[in-house]
Design an enzyme around this catalytic site. Structure first.
Site, PDB file in Angstrom:
ATOM      1  N   GLU B 141       0.798  -1.227   0.000  1.00 13.16           N
ATOM      2  CA  GLU B 141       0.000   0.000   0.000  1.00 13.16           C
ATOM      3  C   GLU B 141       0.825   1.268   0.000  1.00 13.16           C
ATOM      4  O   GLU B 141       0.545   2.205  -0.734  1.00 13.16           O
ATOM      5  CB  GLU B 141      -0.929   0.046   1.223  1.00 13.16           C
ATOM      6  CG  GLU B 141      -2.222  -0.702   1.064  1.00 13.16           C
ATOM      7  CD  GLU B 141      -2.036  -2.181   1.244  1.00 13.16           C
ATOM      8  OE1 GLU B 141      -0.912  -2.586   1.612  1.00 13.16           O
ATOM      9  OE2 GLU B 141      -2.984  -2.941   1.014  1.00 13.16           O
ATOM     10  N   HIS B 210     -11.072  -4.905  10.001  1.00 16.37           N
ATOM     11  CA  HIS B 210     -11.759  -4.590   8.756  1.00 16.37           C
ATOM     12  C   HIS B 210     -12.937  -3.657   8.969  1.00 16.37           C
ATOM     13  O   HIS B 210     -13.716  -3.428   8.062  1.00 16.37           O
ATOM     14  CB  HIS B 210     -12.264  -5.870   8.078  1.00 16.37           C
ATOM     15  CG  HIS B 210     -11.195  -6.626   7.367  1.00 16.37           C
ATOM     16  ND1 HIS B 210     -10.370  -7.499   8.008  1.00 16.37           N
ATOM     17  CD2 HIS B 210     -10.823  -6.626   6.072  1.00 16.37           C
ATOM     18  CE1 HIS B 210      -9.520  -8.018   7.123  1.00 16.37           C
ATOM     19  NE2 HIS B 210      -9.778  -7.510   5.939  1.00 16.37           N
TER      20      HIS B 210
END
Lengths: 430, 405
Positions: B141, B210
């Site tokens: 990322e 998440h």
């Protein structure tokens, strides 16, 4: 010279004692290495001239090796033309004199904060960047003054930026660690190590995108990413090696291995200190070169940049080099072994090139002196310009926060904040 | 344009759902029945107001109802019938239109290409535009976000997808230092027209990592804008606006909203990044919300209306900067503010909004600002616990009753 395998050019010495010798010899060493650590002489002399007179034999070896090698291969042709030689020499002198002037100006209170000087590493910057076109990009770290200068950013703009004046290349908003130039494609100047490497990868990606998606068939712009040995242990480095090799991006990763990350010796921080080996692990050539010899660097750079331009993908080049000063002007530089410093001072890249130019009759002493004088004037002019430039006014405070100032939002009165007349004065509440 | 969403059990739309447990989507069906009484006004950018009785439209889409003909709209507003789609399709439509319009627009992220995006927002785009324009990145990322930023500096307009907003925590270095600050530190020489988007928020038992709300972490970064979409209509409009903006924009989507269905106009429209959306005008209390909590608020609104309250609901949409004009006008009318958000209690968007309102509109308040946020708890896996960390409609009703006493 092909880079298909990992060809090693052995450095003169690669292993250093882990424990620095706290010197009783400090006094002695100072005499040999004074010109590079700050001179008490008049500030207008070029340091390397005095060093040349005291240079011991070992410096000759480096350049002579190259000359001998080349003579065997190529019928006594020189490694570079006179023009190129003078261009490179001038660039290295500019880097050295500029950085020395920075030190002076810092201690006189003209610039503040963290200033990281490049003395000793000029061969890497000049060796690589002088081969680039204007459209090629350079990405650096906080030790970026000389990269910017080599790429063509005027000394005035860099000095003004360091003084924090509005005429600086970044309007005084960036400072020493953030040299940017859209005109010369210098993409920074980054304070955190490693964070520039993805940006360089993005610039290389754009080059490929322009060629393949936007169909600008002749777009072969190359990006150079400069960073140090400490960065070579950082995740972003590895992630970008992977992506660059994966997509064959036109980028060259140049490691300026000066063996020290502030006070952390490269050998204490790295499991396998030979950084060039990390290239083949990701599918690109890894090359080690003597970073104190600008001709060797230039040769490697030619090949690596050529590879990238031809679309053959990235290269990892490890340049063994050394910084003659501390990590920054705030660093007392007590950990490094004075013997080590002396060894590298003897391999000063500028004196080496000067010797080569004179001995191969590419230039005369007078011509080189003329260049040194010219650079003196350039740097002095830069200081004068910076001194006389205005500091940023309050109205500049909010100007570049957003490319589109609507980003400051809508105020209670229904108008965009940036339309508030007080906005330009920098007094509006945002 | 009224906001309508699919009720439970609609086979057509939810069959393609990857993330919504249809059995638990109960609040939608309740809403569609009693919506007939409510009328909505939506302010579009440019000030054009569209007024529609939602009841008629809702009948088309309520799953259990008999298929109804389209209700004739009041006033001269919608000329074409428009087309129905789900929120993730609306995002894709906006994205595709912008990619068609400008060849420099490209997408990069994990599984955006061949896989079509983990929430199908980029489905079909790689086949159409090629692997370089819709780039499947390795799992890195920080580096591919930085790569997008470097590409933006050199003239491209990348959209960087975080497969889940939480993963962008790994890209914080690049988002904070380079995305937000490079335009400034370069003295305005380089602009960073990136869009960073991805799903976030609390889903259905996705676990703590998440289920994060990153808007609270990013809001302090100078130089970026943050918007949150909540309906297909504003999703497409905000996506297009974000891509066209020269500023770096973070577009927050919500995992549970991807399958909302709505009818959106055929003609092209771009919304305003800095404006808030008036969902339901009212007189008694201003309720400020965004993203998924908008639906909890609207559900609570029905209950409140039945109890005789008249809440004004505003979807703030622009999380940074706040649209103080719309918000201020509302406060000047109602004098009471309730903020309903999914962010954590500490340092969330609600906290900033409370501060901004207090600073600017303190004199207009008749009561202290009430802010309902999620508990400062890592989102638990167990369904019951998860439900208690997030603000639920009964809490909203209770808060309004308290405020309006």
């Amino acid at each position: 010279m092909s880079l298909s395998g990992a060809k090693i050019i052995q450095p003169l010495c690669i292993r250093y004692p882990d424990m620095p010798v706290i010197s009783d010899q400090a006094a002695n060493c100072n005499t040999t290495s004074t010109p590079f650590l700050g001179s008490t002489r008049t500030l207008r002399r070029i340091q390397s001239v005095s060093a040349a007179q005291r240079r011991p034999a070992s410096a000759i070896v480096a350049v002579a090796d190259v000359v001998k090698e080349k003579k065997l291969k190529s019928n006594k042709n020189h490694l570079l033309t006179k023009e190129e030689g003078l261009e490179v020499y001038e660039d290295m002198i500019l880097g050295r004199v500029f950085e020395d002037m920075c030190a002076q100006m810092y201690y006189r209170g003209k610039m503040f904060g963290f200033v990281h000087l490049y003395n000793g590493q000029e061969a890497v910057s000049s060796g690589f960047i002088k081969l680039l076109k204007k459209e090629d990009s350079v990405v650096s770290t906080y030790r970026d003054h000389v990269h910017a200068l080599s790429k063509g950013v005027p000394a005035r703009a860099v000095m003004s930026e360091l003084f924090g004046k509005t005429t600086g290349c970044c309007r005084g908003q960036g400072g020493s660690m953030h040299m940017f130039s859209a005109e010369h494609n210098v993409l920074g100047g980054f304070a955190f190590i490693g964070e520039g490497i993805p940006v360089a990868t993005g610039a290389a990606f754009t080059s490929k995108y322009k060629r393949e998606v936007l169909k600008e068939a002749d777009c072969d712009h190359v990006t150079l990413a400069f960073f140090g040995d400490g960065t070579a242990n950082n995740g972003q480095f590895f992630e970008c090696l992977n992506m660059a090799a994966l997509w064959k991006l036109p980028i060259v990763f140049v490691v300026e291995n000066n063996l020290w990350a502030i006070g952390m010796s490269h050998l204490r921080a790295t499991s396998d200190p030979e950084i060039w080996k990390k290239g083949p692990a990701f599918g690109m050539p890894g090359v080690h070169v003597d970073g104190m010899d600008v001709l060797k660097v230039r040769e490697v750079a030619q090949e690596a940049i050529g590879r990238a331009r031809r679309g053959e993908g990235p290269t990892l080049v490890e340049c063994e080099t050394y910084r003659f000063r501390g990590h920054s002007l705030a660093d007392p530089d007590e950990l490094r072994d004075p013997a080590e410093k002396a060894r590298y001072a003897a391999r000063d890249p500028i004196t080496a090139l000067k010797k080569y130019l004179i001995e191969s009759k590419l230039a005369s002493e007078a011509e080189l002196k003329a260049i040194e004088k010219k650079i003196d004037e350039v740097v002095e002019d830069a200081v004068e310009f910076a001194n006389e430039s205005p500091v940023p006014s309050r109205s500049q405070l909010l100007e570049n926060v957003f490319a589109d100032p609507k980003g400051f939002g809508i105020g209670p009165d229904g108008r965009y904040r940036c339309e508030d007349p007080k906005f330009t004065q920098g007094t509006a509440q945002v | 344009m009224a906001s309508i969403f699919q009720g439970v059990g609609a086979a057509t739309s939810l069959s393609s759902s990857t993330s919504i447990d249809t059995k638990k989507f109960h609040f939608c069906s309740r809403r569609s029945r009693s919506e007939r009484k409510a009328s909505f006004v939506v302010v579009r950018s440019g000030g054009a107001k569209v007024e529609n009785r939602i009841g008629g439209r809702a009948e088309q889409l309520v799953t259990n109802a008999v298929a109804a003909k389209a209700d004739t709209p009041t006033a001269a507003t919608v000329s074409k019938p428009g087309h129905e789609l789900l929120l993730f399709e609306a995002l894709r439509e906006g994205l595709e239109e912008e990619m068609e319009r400008d060849a420099r627009v490209c997408v990069m992220g994990e599984d955006v290409g061949h896989y079509g995006g983990s929430y199908k927002v980029t489905r079909g785009l790689a086949e159409k535009y090629g692997d370089l324009r819709v780039l499947d990145t390795p799992i890195a990322e920080n580096s591919f976000t930085g790569m997008g930023i470097g590409a933006a500096m050199m003239g491209l307009r990348p959209i960087i997808e975080g497969m889940n907003m939480g993963f962008l925590l790994l890209a914080f270095n690049q988002i904070s230092n380079n995305c937000g600050m490079l335009h400034y530190t370069s003295g305005g020489q380089f602009k960073i027209p990136v869009v960073i988007r991805g799903p976030g928020g609390v889903g259905r038992q996705l676990g703590a990592e998440h289920s994060q709300r990153l808007e609270s972490y990013f809001q302090s970064i100078p130089g970026i804008q943050m918007v949150a979409c909540s309906t297909p209509y504003n999703a497409k409009g905000l996506m297009k606006a974000a891509i066209r903006s020269d500023n770096p924009v973070i577009l927050f989507e919500h995992v549970l909203l991807y399958n909302l269905k709505e009818r959106i106009p055929d003609e092209e429209y771009v919304l305003n990044l800095e404006e808030a959306e008036m969902v339901r005008p009212g007189e008694h209390v201003t309720i400020l919300t965004y993203s998924r909590m908008r639906y909890h608020v609207m559900q609570a609104a029905k209950t409140l209306v039945n109890k005789g309250y008249d809440p004004e609901v505003i979807d703030i949409r622009s999380l940074k900067p706040f649209d103080l004009y719309t918000i201020g006008n509302s406060i000047k009318k109602t004098h009471r503010v309730l903020i309903v958000e999914e962010c954590m209690r500490t340092g969330g968007i609600g906290a900033s909004l409370t501060a901004a309102i207090t600073e600017n509109f303190h004199d207009y308040l008749d009561a202290p600002i009430v802010c309902l946020s999620s508990q400062d708890v890592p989102t638990p896996y167990a369904g019951t616990l998860e439900e208690w960390t997030v603000v639920q409609p009964p809490q909203i009703v209770a808060a309004v009753e308290q405020l309006c006493r």
